[in-house]
Design an enzyme around this catalytic site. Sequence first.
Site, mmCIF file in Angstrom:
data_model
loop_
_atom_site.group_PDB
_atom_site.id
_atom_site.type_symbol
_atom_site.label_atom_id
_atom_site.label_comp_id
_atom_site.label_asym_id
_atom_site.label_seq_id
_atom_site.Cartn_x
_atom_site.Cartn_y
_atom_site.Cartn_z
ATOM 1 C CB CYS A 54 90.514 -7.924 85.921
ATOM 2 S SG CYS A 54 89.735 -9.348 85.154
ATOM 3 C CG LEU A 55 84.856 -5.842 84.015
ATOM 4 C CD1 LEU A 55 83.937 -6.037 82.827
ATOM 5 C CD2 LEU A 55 84.394 -4.678 84.877
ATOM 6 C CG HIS A 71 93.570 -7.927 80.850
ATOM 7 N ND1 HIS A 71 93.917 -7.403 82.075
ATOM 8 C CD2 HIS A 71 92.364 -8.540 81.046
ATOM 9 C CE1 HIS A 71 92.967 -7.701 82.963
ATOM 10 N NE2 HIS A 71 92.015 -8.376 82.361
ATOM 11 C CD GLU A 72 89.673 -8.554 78.164
ATOM 12 O OE1 GLU A 72 89.128 -9.599 78.550
ATOM 13 O OE2 GLU A 72 89.759 -7.539 78.886
ATOM 14 C CG HIS A 98 90.380 -12.925 81.055
ATOM 15 N ND1 HIS A 98 90.267 -13.277 82.375
ATOM 16 C CD2 HIS A 98 90.332 -11.564 81.035
ATOM 17 C CE1 HIS A 98 90.149 -12.184 83.123
ATOM 18 N NE2 HIS A 98 90.188 -11.121 82.333
ATOM 19 N N GLY A 123 87.023 -4.306 78.425
ATOM 20 C CA GLY A 123 87.259 -5.600 77.789
ATOM 21 C C GLY A 123 86.590 -6.699 78.587
ATOM 22 C CD GLN A 127 86.608 -11.188 82.283
ATOM 23 O OE1 GLN A 127 86.775 -10.736 81.161
ATOM 24 N NE2 GLN A 127 86.776 -10.453 83.373
HETATM 25 NI NI NI Z 1 90.075 -9.088 82.904
#
Ligand code: NI
Length: 174
Positions: free
Chosen positions: A94-95, A136-137, A140, A46, A51
Amino acid sequence: MSKRKIIIEPDPILRKKSTSLEKVDNDLRKLMDDMLETMYSAPGIGLAAVQIGILKRVVVIDISKGEEKKNPIFLVNPEITFKSNQTSTYEEGCLSLPGHFAEVERPAECHLNYIDYNGKKQKLQTDGLLATCVQHEIDHLNGVLFIDYLSKLKRDMIIKKLKKNKKEINKIVL
Ligand code: NI
């Protein structure tokens, strides 16, 4: 498609609220294509536009595994309309927080309204991994990271380590 640079915590942009989009046009589709490529090559399941430094309410997700056929989902202006009382717990990463994982408890099921890649209004009912990923997304888009669900002590420890890594990376680049 081109790969974009992923922003790593701590960075103030990750704490900002993203704004809604008026319409889905070719520029936005290009952005979604870039986000997908960036996510696949990371690799991750995701990615939210913030991000890669773009404060727009756009998310890409693909929870298909290795050999399976790719199954990307594009969410523009996603809005959660229902969250179950029942919860489930996944170990999340998470990235934007590379190398860090922690168990997070979230509603097990959620329903959402969103606009798809072609600009069409859609509804989605999710549970399991996809429900967690969607939540989660969407977090963000509201400037929330999964570490915000942990104790302050754990959160501060992770941020401290990430900060240290960033400094080390900078040294190598010099
Ligand atoms: Ni994330």
